[in-house]
Design an enzyme around this catalytic site. Structure first.
Site, mmCIF file in Angstrom:
data_model
loop_
_atom_site.group_PDB
_atom_site.id
_atom_site.type_symbol
_atom_site.label_atom_id
_atom_site.label_comp_id
_atom_site.label_asym_id
_atom_site.label_seq_id
_atom_site.Cartn_x
_atom_site.Cartn_y
_atom_site.Cartn_z
ATOM 1 N N GLY A 1 0.912 -1.209 0.042
ATOM 2 C CA GLY A 1 0.037 -0.056 0.059
ATOM 3 C C GLY A 1 0.936 1.182 -0.036
ATOM 4 N N ASN A 2 -0.006 2.340 0.202
ATOM 5 C CA ASN A 2 1.084 3.483 0.261
ATOM 6 C C ASN A 2 0.397 4.523 1.571
ATOM 7 O OD1 ASN A 2 -1.009 5.465 -1.102
ATOM 8 N ND2 ASN A 2 -0.534 4.136 -2.500
ATOM 9 N N HIS A 3 1.196 5.692 1.491
ATOM 10 C CA HIS A 3 0.747 6.550 2.753
ATOM 11 C C HIS A 3 -0.600 7.537 2.594
ATOM 12 C CE1 HIS A 3 3.703 5.333 5.525
ATOM 13 N NE2 HIS A 3 4.603 5.448 4.610
#
Ligand SMILES: Cc1cc2nc3c(=O)[nH]c(=O)nc-3n(C[C@H](O)[C@H](O)[C@H](O)COP(=O)(O)O)c2cc1C
Length: 408
Positions: free
Chosen positions: A206-208
């Site tokens: 995923g990412n932030h």
């Protein structure tokens, strides 16, 4: 700053306590002005304790202070929640038969009505006409949410969440003309949040991305009258904004298919989601075990470039040539150039009409409430987006969009 919170006699009056708290915690001087019927729902003591100021409904109290004139005049913002059908009718007619409506006539600051009522009341021609009149007078009238109403009923007429009321109130305090009702009839498709690329049934890459910027765009566009569909990946936002359709997705491939399926029926497409460039080649059917030999390398494959694909569809006339396409670039500078250099190169590569560039890294942009950046246009002109809330940034981006949408 001076904020008046007007409270109408609706069942949602209890929710306004959180709105009062929002403004007092931000350091504003809050005067609560309930109507007589509002006090059937929440007592004056609660409003006095929360605001730290006296509460009255009448013009004939504190006559020596000429409160019915003074309080409206000194206000920087008036928020009315819940705005009942009756209260909006009185305000639209210019009545001044209690302290709140009298103050509305002397206030020259932004006024935001937050309606809440049963669907039939909201849709009645009298209410529709009163809302139009209030908007024509320069007030903001939010479009209510759909959902559970009093009792077992559901439908349009639910008070937007207190956090949303607070965010939009803050927006009007920083930019009084930020919520014109100018996007009525415009269909806006917005992606937001981060994608999750599954590795196995329990893990993902995923990412932030928090989704805050995309949600702010969707929220402001909907309250400027647009018909909004929000395609949302993973976010850390508490809830859906009022008055729009929301579609939830996980992966970049899902996001791509949901956006493409709706693109031809949209006048504006805003790609604010943080889409993974890569995904694992395969998804394990069962949880990957630790194993004695340590982790196996993860083979990755490239995801579809959704923004470039939408521009290609427009070039190929699969979506109308008038569709406005806005992209986002979250960039860090590196040895090959600064944030803006990378942004300009991305705009040329993607071919969208507007690219919003944010500097990320070192705690900037991801997950924060505030943001800054640049707005780059296909014609090579550029405008700085000064530091401020993501809601404020959304209002500036949507000004640009409103100017690009063909006359309707
Ligand atoms: C239990 C109850 C709930 C009500 N909820 C609403 C409501 O959500 N929205 C609305 O417009 N009127 C609602 N009403 C009707 C208003 O209270 C009534 O129209 C009143 O005159 C509103 O006055 P105001 O100008 O002080 O808001 C409700 C009435 C009752 C008894």
């Amino acid at each position: 700053m001076h904020v008046i919170v007007g409270v109408g006699g609706g069942i949602a009056a209890y929710k306004v306590c959180s709105v009062i708290r929002h403004f007092t915690e931000a350091g504003h001087d809050v005067r609560v002005m309930p109507t007589r019927s509002a006090l059937n729902f929440v007592g004056a003591a609660t409003f006095e304790a929360l605001s730290g100021n006296p509460v009255t409904t009448e013009v004939f109290d504190d006559v020596d202070e000429v409160a019915h004139v003074a309080l409206g005049r000194q206000a920087d913002l008036v928020v009315i929640a819940p705005a009942t059908a009756d209260l909006m009718a009185r305000a639209a007619a210019g009545r001044a038969d209690d302290l709140l409506t009298a103050s509305l006539l002397t206030a020259r600051c932004p006024v935001m009505f937050v309606p809440a009522m049963h669907t039939e009341m909201w849709e009645h021609p009298a209410t529709v006409a009163n809302v139009a009149t209030l908007r024509a007078h320069g007030s903001t009238v939010l479009t209510p949410a759909s959902g559970r109403l009093t009792g077992a009923d559901t439908g349009a007429g639910r008070l937007p969440e207190p956090t949303e009321i607070g965010l939009l109130g803050d927006l009007l305090l920083t930019r009084p003309d930020a919520l014109p009702y100018d996007l009525s009839g415009v269909r806006v498709l917005i992606s937001a949040g981060g994608t999750r690329e599954a590795l196995d049934p329990v893990r993902y890459l995923g990412n932030h991305s928090s989704g805050k910027q995309g949600y702010a765009l969707a929220r402001v566009a909907a309250q400027r009258g647009a018909t909004v569909t929000l395609v949302s990946g993973a976010v850390s936002e508490p809830g859906a904004p009022a008055a729009l359709d929301i579609v939830h997705v996980d992966s970049a491939v899902e996001l791509s298919s949901e956006m493409n399926a709706r693109a031809a029926d949209s006048d504006v497409i805003i790609m604010a989601a943080a889409v993974a460039d890569f995904r694992p080649v395969g998804v394990a059917g069962a949880k990957i075990k630790k194993g004695a030999e340590g982790p196996a390398p993860i083979a990755l494959t490239t995801n579809p470039d959704i923004l470039a694909g939408l521009v290609r569809s427009r070039t190929a006339a699969q979506i109308p040539s008038s569709t406005v396409i806005v992209g986002f670039a979250a960039e860090t500078g590196d040895a090959d150039g600064g944030v803006l250099d990378h942004g300009r190169a991305k705009l040329r590569r993607k071919g969208c009409d507007v690219l919003v560039v944010n500097a990320v890294g070192d705690g900037r942009a991801f997950g924060t409430a505030d943001n800054s950046g640049w707005l780059l246009r296909a014609d090579g002109t550029e405008t700085g987006l000064p530091y401020g809330s993501k809601t404020l940034m959304a209002s500036r981006i949507l000004d640009e969009v409103a100017a690009l949408v063909p006359d309707r």
